[in-house]
Design a protein around this motif. Structure first.
Motif, mmCIF file in Angstrom:
data_model
loop_
_atom_site.group_PDB
_atom_site.id
_atom_site.type_symbol
_atom_site.label_atom_id
_atom_site.label_comp_id
_atom_site.label_asym_id
_atom_site.label_seq_id
_atom_site.Cartn_x
_atom_site.Cartn_y
_atom_site.Cartn_z
ATOM 1 N N ARG A 133 0.834 -1.206 0.000
ATOM 2 C CA ARG A 133 0.000 0.000 0.000
ATOM 3 C C ARG A 133 0.867 1.255 0.000
ATOM 4 O O ARG A 133 0.539 2.248 -0.657
ATOM 5 C CB ARG A 133 -0.931 -0.025 1.212
ATOM 6 C CG ARG A 133 -1.953 1.116 1.252
ATOM 7 C CD ARG A 133 -3.003 0.859 2.319
ATOM 8 N NE ARG A 133 -4.023 1.900 2.343
ATOM 9 C CZ ARG A 133 -3.982 2.964 3.128
ATOM 10 N NH1 ARG A 133 -2.961 3.131 3.966
ATOM 11 N NH2 ARG A 133 -4.942 3.857 3.091
ATOM 12 N N GLU A 134 1.952 1.223 0.741
ATOM 13 C CA GLU A 134 2.863 2.367 0.774
ATOM 14 C C GLU A 134 3.428 2.631 -0.623
ATOM 15 O O GLU A 134 3.568 3.784 -1.030
ATOM 16 C CB GLU A 134 3.993 2.087 1.760
ATOM 17 C CG GLU A 134 3.543 1.978 3.207
ATOM 18 C CD GLU A 134 4.635 1.502 4.132
ATOM 19 O OE1 GLU A 134 4.441 1.553 5.362
ATOM 20 O OE2 GLU A 134 5.697 1.059 3.627
ATOM 21 N N LEU A 135 3.755 1.576 -1.332
ATOM 22 C CA LEU A 135 4.302 1.708 -2.683
ATOM 23 C C LEU A 135 3.284 2.325 -3.630
ATOM 24 O O LEU A 135 3.596 3.278 -4.362
ATOM 25 C CB LEU A 135 4.728 0.328 -3.194
ATOM 26 C CG LEU A 135 5.161 0.236 -4.653
ATOM 27 C CD1 LEU A 135 6.492 0.957 -4.851
ATOM 28 C CD2 LEU A 135 5.275 -1.222 -5.104
ATOM 29 N N CYS A 136 2.066 1.800 -3.622
ATOM 30 C CA CYS A 136 1.051 2.241 -4.579
ATOM 31 C C CYS A 136 0.556 3.658 -4.308
ATOM 32 O O CYS A 136 0.106 4.342 -5.236
ATOM 33 C CB CYS A 136 -0.127 1.266 -4.578
ATOM 34 S SG CYS A 136 0.287 -0.389 -5.212
ATOM 35 N N LEU A 137 0.633 4.107 -3.062
ATOM 36 C CA LEU A 137 0.108 5.430 -2.715
ATOM 37 C C LEU A 137 1.163 6.531 -2.735
ATOM 38 O O LEU A 137 0.908 7.648 -2.290
ATOM 39 C CB LEU A 137 -0.557 5.379 -1.335
ATOM 40 C CG LEU A 137 -1.854 4.554 -1.264
ATOM 41 C CD1 LEU A 137 -2.424 4.571 0.147
ATOM 42 C CD2 LEU A 137 -2.889 5.074 -2.250
ATOM 43 N N LEU A 138 2.330 6.239 -3.277
ATOM 44 C CA LEU A 138 3.355 7.273 -3.398
ATOM 45 C C LEU A 138 2.940 8.313 -4.435
ATOM 46 O O LEU A 138 2.359 7.987 -5.470
ATOM 47 C CB LEU A 138 4.690 6.656 -3.816
ATOM 48 C CG LEU A 138 5.470 5.874 -2.751
ATOM 49 C CD1 LEU A 138 6.746 5.299 -3.360
ATOM 50 C CD2 LEU A 138 5.811 6.756 -1.558
ATOM 51 N N ASP A 139 3.255 9.567 -4.139
ATOM 52 C CA ASP A 139 3.044 10.664 -5.080
ATOM 53 C C ASP A 139 4.395 11.235 -5.498
ATOM 54 O O ASP A 139 5.431 10.972 -4.844
ATOM 55 C CB ASP A 139 2.200 11.770 -4.449
ATOM 56 C CG ASP A 139 0.737 11.382 -4.302
ATOM 57 O OD1 ASP A 139 0.320 10.391 -4.952
ATOM 58 O OD2 ASP A 139 0.023 12.057 -3.548
ATOM 59 N N ALA A 179 15.488 10.320 -0.859
ATOM 60 C CA ALA A 179 14.630 9.751 0.186
ATOM 61 C C ALA A 179 13.210 9.640 -0.347
ATOM 62 O O ALA A 179 12.840 10.307 -1.328
ATOM 63 C CB ALA A 179 14.658 10.614 1.451
ATOM 64 N N VAL A 180 12.437 8.807 0.290
ATOM 65 C CA VAL A 180 11.015 8.645 -0.032
ATOM 66 C C VAL A 180 10.222 8.909 1.240
ATOM 67 O O VAL A 180 10.491 8.296 2.279
ATOM 68 C CB VAL A 180 10.719 7.221 -0.560
ATOM 69 C CG1 VAL A 180 9.218 6.967 -0.600
ATOM 70 C CG2 VAL A 180 11.312 7.044 -1.949
ATOM 71 N N HIS A 181 9.271 9.836 1.149
ATOM 72 C CA HIS A 181 8.437 10.166 2.292
ATOM 73 C C HIS A 181 7.165 9.322 2.231
ATOM 74 O O HIS A 181 6.338 9.487 1.324
ATOM 75 C CB HIS A 181 8.079 11.650 2.296
ATOM 76 C CG HIS A 181 7.317 12.075 3.507
ATOM 77 N ND1 HIS A 181 7.778 11.889 4.794
ATOM 78 C CD2 HIS A 181 6.103 12.677 3.635
ATOM 79 C CE1 HIS A 181 6.895 12.361 5.657
ATOM 80 N NE2 HIS A 181 5.864 12.834 4.978
ATOM 81 N N VAL A 182 7.020 8.405 3.177
ATOM 82 C CA VAL A 182 5.860 7.510 3.224
ATOM 83 C C VAL A 182 4.781 8.163 4.081
ATOM 84 O O VAL A 182 4.976 8.381 5.278
ATOM 85 C CB VAL A 182 6.250 6.132 3.801
ATOM 86 C CG1 VAL A 182 5.021 5.238 3.938
ATOM 87 C CG2 VAL A 182 7.295 5.465 2.914
ATOM 88 N N ARG A 183 3.640 8.471 3.471
ATOM 89 C CA ARG A 183 2.546 9.130 4.195
ATOM 90 C C ARG A 183 1.414 8.179 4.556
ATOM 91 O O ARG A 183 0.508 8.551 5.302
ATOM 92 C CB ARG A 183 1.984 10.285 3.354
ATOM 93 C CG ARG A 183 2.962 11.437 3.183
ATOM 94 C CD ARG A 183 2.399 12.548 2.320
ATOM 95 N NE ARG A 183 2.252 12.121 0.929
ATOM 96 C CZ ARG A 183 1.087 12.028 0.297
ATOM 97 N NH1 ARG A 183 -0.042 12.307 0.942
ATOM 98 N NH2 ARG A 183 1.031 11.653 -0.954
ATOM 99 N N TYR A 184 1.454 6.987 4.009
ATOM 100 C CA TYR A 184 0.381 6.019 4.264
ATOM 101 C C TYR A 184 0.944 4.740 4.869
ATOM 102 O O TYR A 184 0.693 3.642 4.397
ATOM 103 C CB TYR A 184 -0.375 5.716 2.969
ATOM 104 C CG TYR A 184 -1.171 6.886 2.465
ATOM 105 C CD1 TYR A 184 -2.467 7.110 2.905
ATOM 106 C CD2 TYR A 184 -0.617 7.792 1.553
ATOM 107 C CE1 TYR A 184 -3.202 8.200 2.451
ATOM 108 C CE2 TYR A 184 -1.338 8.878 1.093
ATOM 109 C CZ TYR A 184 -2.622 9.076 1.549
ATOM 110 O OH TYR A 184 -3.353 10.154 1.103
ATOM 111 N N GLY A 185 1.729 4.917 5.941
ATOM 112 C CA GLY A 185 2.249 3.761 6.658
ATOM 113 C C GLY A 185 1.141 3.024 7.386
ATOM 114 O O GLY A 185 0.015 3.511 7.529
ATOM 115 N N LYS A 186 1.461 1.870 7.875
ATOM 116 C CA LYS A 186 0.478 1.008 8.528
ATOM 117 C C LYS A 186 -0.079 1.671 9.783
ATOM 118 O O LYS A 186 0.659 2.064 10.682
ATOM 119 C CB LYS A 186 1.132 -0.330 8.884
ATOM 120 C CG LYS A 186 0.175 -1.374 9.418
ATOM 121 C CD LYS A 186 0.912 -2.680 9.655
ATOM 122 C CE LYS A 186 -0.028 -3.761 10.172
ATOM 123 N NZ LYS A 186 0.697 -5.043 10.399
#
Length: 341
Positions: free
Chosen positions: A170-176, A194-201
């Protein structure tokens, strides 16, 4: 009763994906027992468990344990004096509900990891084989002149990004696009430091947790791939104001289910073990960071775990790493002993 318990869970901000399967299980158990909740007994639970363990469709112990937990939570709700179900049942039916799940008829949680044994990290050879297959597929489709080269490049880069940053599906698919961040210490990487993950578990109804995953030097090859996708391939679709990093040919965000299906097909075409899933790349990321010598705390922060013990579950170092570690320990101990002599 079911409506009240459903409201209680929604009041805790639990997601529909959590609540609906629980309610469905209670309806299923009610039909199996042939009685209402105030008539349930511990024997009903035991008979239900035996039915889940028989036949070709036998369920995993972790699944059965989850069913037991759902039944236990519902019975706790019925017995809670704040909701008045005990007095209501006694007044209407002359009986009161009871807790039908106890320590002697439910599955105990004895192991930290209860997943399938086949769900393991990829080996280095398997990863190299998978990535070579993905790259070759892009070239083959492009040479054929048929449609699909753009999608093949997207699939390849999604799989590589999933591994290079240890992301959940889900984190991968919701990246912008905006989630790609620079690292001031590595300016040559541009916005791919870096990658900012906004939809972590999320946990227990909380909002999604956020974290920033840094690009590590051992995986710097992902920078060129991301740059090619963002600057050359993605603009071919004319995304306009769409922010999603990964788009379909119809300019829609790639869904988790779609990515699961794509990876299953790619894995089959690459002739890899059928038990290896997209999430196994995350296990590989944790394992390989540990083997590269990164501190456990750093790895825990990178993958967004709350506790180091959770990270340890993901870790499965190779025999080569164990051998090197042992050789280093032998040299450290016995060389010092010889020097003392």
């Amino acid at each position: 009763m079911l409506s009240g318990w459903e409201r209680q869970q929604r009041s805790r901000l639990l997601a529909d994906a959590t609540i609906e399967p629980r309610v469905a299980l209670l309806r299923r158990f009610t039909e199996f027992a042939g009685s209402f909740p105030w008539q349930w007994s511990a024997g009903d639970v035991e008979d239900f468990t035996l039915s889940l363990m028989s036949g070709a469709a036998r369920l995993a112990p972790s699944t059965i344990r989850g069913y037991h937990l759902t039944l236990r939570m519902f019975c706790d709700y019925l017995l809670d004096g704040r909701y008045g179900w005990v007095s209501e049942c006694e007044q209407r039916f002359g009986v009161i509900p009871s807790q039908v799940c106890h320590d002697f008829n439910t599955v105990a949680h004895l192991n930290d990891y209860e997943g399938r044994p086949g769900r393991r990290p990829f080996t280095y050879d398997e990863l190299q084989h998978l990535f070579d297959f993905l790259d070759t597929r892009v070239e083959r489709v492009q040479r054929s002149g048929r449609k699909g080269a753009w999608a093949a490049l997207r699939d390849a880069q999604m799989v590589k990004t999933c591994y290079a940053y240890g992301l959940r599906r889900r984190e991968l698919c919701l990246l912008d696009i905006a989630d790609l961040r620079p690292n001031p210490h590595m300016r040559q990487w541009g916005t791919f430091g870096a990658v900012h993950v906004r939809y972590g578990k999320a946990v227990r109804g909380s909002t999604p947790r956020r974290r920033t995953v840094l690009t590590v030097p051992e995986f710097d090859w992902v920078v060129d791939g991301l740059r090619q996708w963002v600057e050359q391939a993605r603009p071919l679709l004319r995304p306009d104001d769409r922010d999603a990093l990964w788009l379909t040919e119809r300019r829609q965000r790639v869904s988790v289910k779609s990515m699961d299906n794509r990876f299953a097909w790619l894995r089959e075409q690459a002739d890899l073990d059928a038990d290896l899933t997209l999430h196994c790349l995350r296990h590989s990321y944790v394992t390989h960071l540990i083997e590269f010598g990164y501190p456990e705390r750093f790895v825990t922060e990178q993958v967004g775990h709350s506790y180091a013990s959770t990270t340890a579950i993901y870790t499965n170092v190779s025999n080569d790493f164990k051998t090197k570690t042992l050789k280093a320990a032998l040299a450290r101990v016995y060389d010092n002993t010889q020097e003392e002599r």
